[in-house]
Design an enzyme around this catalytic site. Structure first.
Site, mmCIF file in Angstrom:
data_model
loop_
_atom_site.group_PDB
_atom_site.id
_atom_site.type_symbol
_atom_site.label_atom_id
_atom_site.label_comp_id
_atom_site.label_asym_id
_atom_site.label_seq_id
_atom_site.Cartn_x
_atom_site.Cartn_y
_atom_site.Cartn_z
ATOM 1 N N ASN A 82 -0.331 -9.063 5.417
ATOM 2 C CA ASN A 82 -0.206 -7.615 5.522
ATOM 3 C C ASN A 82 -0.191 -7.011 4.116
ATOM 4 O O ASN A 82 -0.153 -7.755 3.128
ATOM 5 C CB ASN A 82 1.077 -7.270 6.293
ATOM 6 C CG ASN A 82 0.986 -5.913 6.977
ATOM 7 O OD1 ASN A 82 0.074 -5.124 6.710
ATOM 8 N ND2 ASN A 82 1.931 -5.630 7.845
ATOM 9 N N HIS A 100 -4.625 -0.246 12.280
ATOM 10 C CA HIS A 100 -4.198 -0.849 11.020
ATOM 11 C C HIS A 100 -5.139 -2.002 10.690
ATOM 12 O O HIS A 100 -5.812 -2.523 11.581
ATOM 13 C CB HIS A 100 -2.750 -1.351 11.180
ATOM 14 C CG HIS A 100 -2.153 -1.920 9.936
ATOM 15 N ND1 HIS A 100 -2.137 -1.257 8.737
ATOM 16 C CD2 HIS A 100 -1.518 -3.102 9.697
ATOM 17 C CE1 HIS A 100 -1.539 -2.000 7.821
ATOM 18 N NE2 HIS A 100 -1.157 -3.130 8.373
ATOM 19 N N GLN A 129 0.808 -1.207 0.000
ATOM 20 C CA GLN A 129 0.000 0.000 0.000
ATOM 21 C C GLN A 129 0.852 1.272 0.000
ATOM 22 O O GLN A 129 0.340 2.355 -0.257
ATOM 23 C CB GLN A 129 -0.922 0.016 1.226
ATOM 24 C CG GLN A 129 -0.157 0.140 2.548
ATOM 25 C CD GLN A 129 -1.052 0.172 3.776
ATOM 26 O OE1 GLN A 129 -1.361 -0.857 4.354
ATOM 27 N NE2 GLN A 129 -1.483 1.367 4.163
ATOM 28 N N CYS A 166 -4.715 0.830 4.256
ATOM 29 C CA CYS A 166 -4.851 -0.544 4.754
ATOM 30 C C CYS A 166 -6.306 -0.973 4.819
ATOM 31 O O CYS A 166 -6.649 -2.115 4.513
ATOM 32 C CB CYS A 166 -4.219 -0.655 6.138
ATOM 33 S SG CYS A 166 -5.017 0.398 7.373
#
Ligand SMILES: *[C@@H]1O[C@H](CO)[C@@H](O)[C@H](O)[C@H]1NC(C)=O
Ligand SMILES: *[C@@H]1O[C@H](CO)[C@@H](O)[C@H](O)[C@H]1NC(C)=O
Ligand SMILES: *[C@@H]1O[C@H](CO)[C@@H](O)[C@H](O)[C@H]1NC(C)=O
Ligand SMILES: *[C@@H]1O[C@H](CO)[C@@H](O)[C@H](O)[C@H]1NC(C)=O
Ligand SMILES: *[C@@H]1O[C@H](CO)[C@@H](O)[C@H](O)[C@H]1NC(C)=O
Length: 592
Positions: free
Chosen positions: A554, A534, A366, A375
């Site tokens: 992630n 997050h 990202q 995110c």
């Protein structure tokens, strides 16, 4: 005299004439072994070999700007697909970066053309990184994006500093071959896709489906594609091609063209690279650079449970996800929840490998081309794409969903953070196209109006010079993927039931500087007052020496953690990962 004539003719040479010149390099490494055609299969498609899809995700070279990058995409696609074949389609897919070739390969001409054979030679000499190290920006060294500005790998923090990660992965080829004509092409296709030149005539541009058959005899080498198979239909032999013009072109981005007639010159210049099974991890911490070989066959999982050092340094990343308690988005539930129907689950479950099949979509970063706190858009779009792969039994084609469209439409937030639950609502109401409609540019739109061009776009020549803008317009009625039911979820047992029954979920977590520095092992850290800041995706769970853990995805690139993934201890609500999760179920019937 001769020299100056050569120089002048070189300067005057147009792109297509440049491509007519013989390549500077022809072949390296083991030669192709030729078998007679009657000993080879009469049809082959790398998108479906005994039910398994070996083709990596489709791309679009024409967004966010026009760029004559076909040669870089044909190279990246053949190499990525051949890596996938070499690794028997195990997690993770490797998506070779075309941007490295556009910016760093000095033989070719960036957005003004090039050829795969030169690109393989560049890779052989320099290695190459993946899309999460250097994302496609549709500019190259000849129109404003130099290699020096970027290096082969970088990521950015919220202060606007972009830097090379402490370590990243470098891919290589052991050789490459130039091939010409049907016999060599069919033989080469037995080991994987090949890159081929052809003439992209107006009719080819307008292709919508079926077996293309040019009748103009046009054969100028103006475009490169990847050929991924061949077959025969009603007595007509054809090649199957993978183009780089988005899934809205042709048959979902693919095409068929008559075989054995050198149609559009497609049998004139082909080539393929041989992927190097030795993947290198480049370490460059404290300016001491060294490389280490990561064997592909060995699991990347590190056995030890790492104790957190509790450093609590300043975070590199800013809050990109708001806690849902601020919003209380309304769920949509029309059929029983997994947590109410599933009573037992296996002791481990990993969507990266269920009976040797990897159901996960590609890994993202990202934070490139620049920092963006998105995110909240990445967690849900990757979980939904993974779930579509699961619902379609991972069959061709491999899917990605566009987080940029969710940003452009304010479907939950912006690069300054947002609400992941709203992405599922957005997916239900508006639908989300794949990445070939909208390249991830890590930027807020000037005006968030969710206009047609902010949902799906295409750009036409020429490739813009520095300071110029590309000519782009909207693509109407793109294929959209919809969400049916969606809801909140919390608690380890409910999360397991949902993941097991329907696929990955997305979860808020409370990131610490220790988590930012994670490099492997089972992470464990319980903070006193966790703040959800997050969003990640949870794709499964496992147990190691009695310690149960979640498998998380992630969106910080493959240079972070274990190829972009992490393990975190289950049950003690580490980093509050069991507190604030969401899920959505793709509605395939509504998805056009
Ligand atoms: C799913 O694909 C695998 C091969 O990848 C195949 O063995 C299996 O039969 C397929 N299952 C269904 C339900 O189609
Ligand atoms: C790539 O592989 C070739 C052949 O094994 C080797 O000679 C070359 O040095 C490698 N390139 C890099 C950048 O590691
Ligand atoms: C393709 O077009 C040519 C005429 O240019 C024709 O002779 C040939 O039969 C066509 N092939 C197919 C498969 O339609
Ligand atoms: C995937 O899981 C199977 C067991 O289902 C195991 O035999 C295999 O080694 C695993 N593959 C990888 C790459 O870890
Ligand atoms: C932009 O492209 C369209 C075709 O897609 C063309 O009609 C138009 O004239 C172009 N505009 C400019 C400014 O070149």
């Amino acid at each position: 005299m001769l020299k100056s004539i050569l120089l002048i003719s070189l300067v005057l040479t147009s792109l297509s004439q440049y491509l007519w010149n013989p390549p500077d390099v022809i072949s390296k490494g083991p030669e192709l072994i030729i078998k007679p055609l009657n000993e080879l299969p009469t049809s082959l498609f790398w998108g479906n070999i005994n039910g398994k899809n070996y083709l990596t995700v489709s791309r679009n070279q024409h967004i966010p700007e026009y760029c004559g990058a076909c040669w870089a995409f044909a190279t990246a696609s053949t190499l990525s697909d051949r890596f996938k074949i070499l690794r028997n389609a195990q997690w993770p897919d490797i998506n070779i970066s075309p941007q490295v070739l556009l910016s760093c390969d000095m033989i070719d001409r960036g957005c003004f053309g090039g050829r795969p054979l030169n690109a393989y030679e560049y890779i052989f000499n320099n290695g190459i990184t993946d899309e999460t190290c250097l994302a496609y920006q549709a500019r190259g060294r000849t129109n404003g994006l130099d290699c020096e500005k970027l290096g082969p790998c970088y990521t950015c923090d919220y202060n606007g500093n972009c830097y090379t990660p402490d370590n990243y992965l470098l891919y290589n080829v052991t050789g490459y071959q130039r091939i010409v004509g049907v016999e060599q092409m069919v033989n080469a296709l037995q080991s994987g896709p090949i890159a081929c030149g052809l003439d992209s005539t107006p009719d080819f541009h307008a292709y919508k489906g079926g077996i293309f058959n040019d009748t103009t005899n046009s054969m100028r080498l103006t475009h490169f594609v990847s050929l991924v198979g061949y077959g025969v239909e009603n007595g007509v032999d054809y090649w199957i091609g993978k183009n780089s013009w988005g899934t809205y072109w042709g048959e979902g981005g693919f095409f068929k063209i008559v075989k054995g007639r050198n149609n559009l010159g497609v049998e004139n210049e082909c080539s393929y690279p041989t992927p190097d099974p030795n993947i290198r991890r480049v370490h460059n911490k404290n300016s001491k650079s060294y490389e280490e070989i990561v064997p592909l066959s060995k699991s990347l999982f590190l056995e030890s449970e790492k104790q957190s050092q509790q450093k609590f340094e300043p975070l590199k990343h800013k809050t990109c996800r708001v806690p849902q308690s601020n919003y209380h988005g309304k769920e949509r539930i029309t059929s029983p929840r997994a947590q109410d129907t599933i009573t037992t689950v296996p002791i481990s479950w990993d969507w990266r490998n269920i009976s040797n099949i990897n159901y996960l979509s590609w890994t993202r970063n990202q934070h490139i081309p620049q920092y963006c706190g998105s995110c909240w858009a990445h967690g849900p779009t990757s979980s939904l794409a993974d779930r579509i792969n699961i619902m379609t039994n991972n069959s061709f084609p491999q899917l990605s969903l566009s987080p940029q469209v969710v940003i452009n439409c304010n479907g939950g937030g912006s690069c300054d953070g947002g609400d992941s639950f709203a992405v599922y609502e957005f997916g239900h109401k508006h639908g989300i196209p794949d990445d070939t409609c909208q390249q991830y540019i890590a930027k807020n739109p000037l005006v968030t109006e969710c206009s047609d061009i902010q949902i799906c776009m295409d750009c036409v020549p020429p490739s813009p010079m520095p300071g110029q803008k590309s000519n782009c317009s909207a693509v109407k009625n793109p294929k959209l993927w919809y969400v049916g039911d969606y809801g909140h979820i919390a608690g380890a047992n409910s999360m397991k039931a949902e993941i097991y029954k329907n696929g990955p979920i997305s979860c808020g977590i409370s990131v610490t500087s220790d988590f930012e520095a994670y490099t492997g092992g089972i992470f464990s850290q319980v903070t006193l007052f966790p703040q959800i800041n997050h969003e990640v995706s949870v794709v499964g769970w496992g147990v190691n020496n009695g310690v149960e853990y979640w498998i998380g995805r992630n969106s910080w690139g493959t240079a972070w953690g274990i190829n972009g993934f992490f393990y975190i201890r289950m049950y003690r609500d580490n980093l509050a990962i069991e507190t604030d999760c969401d899920w959505g179920i793709p509605d395939l019937d509504r998805s056009r």
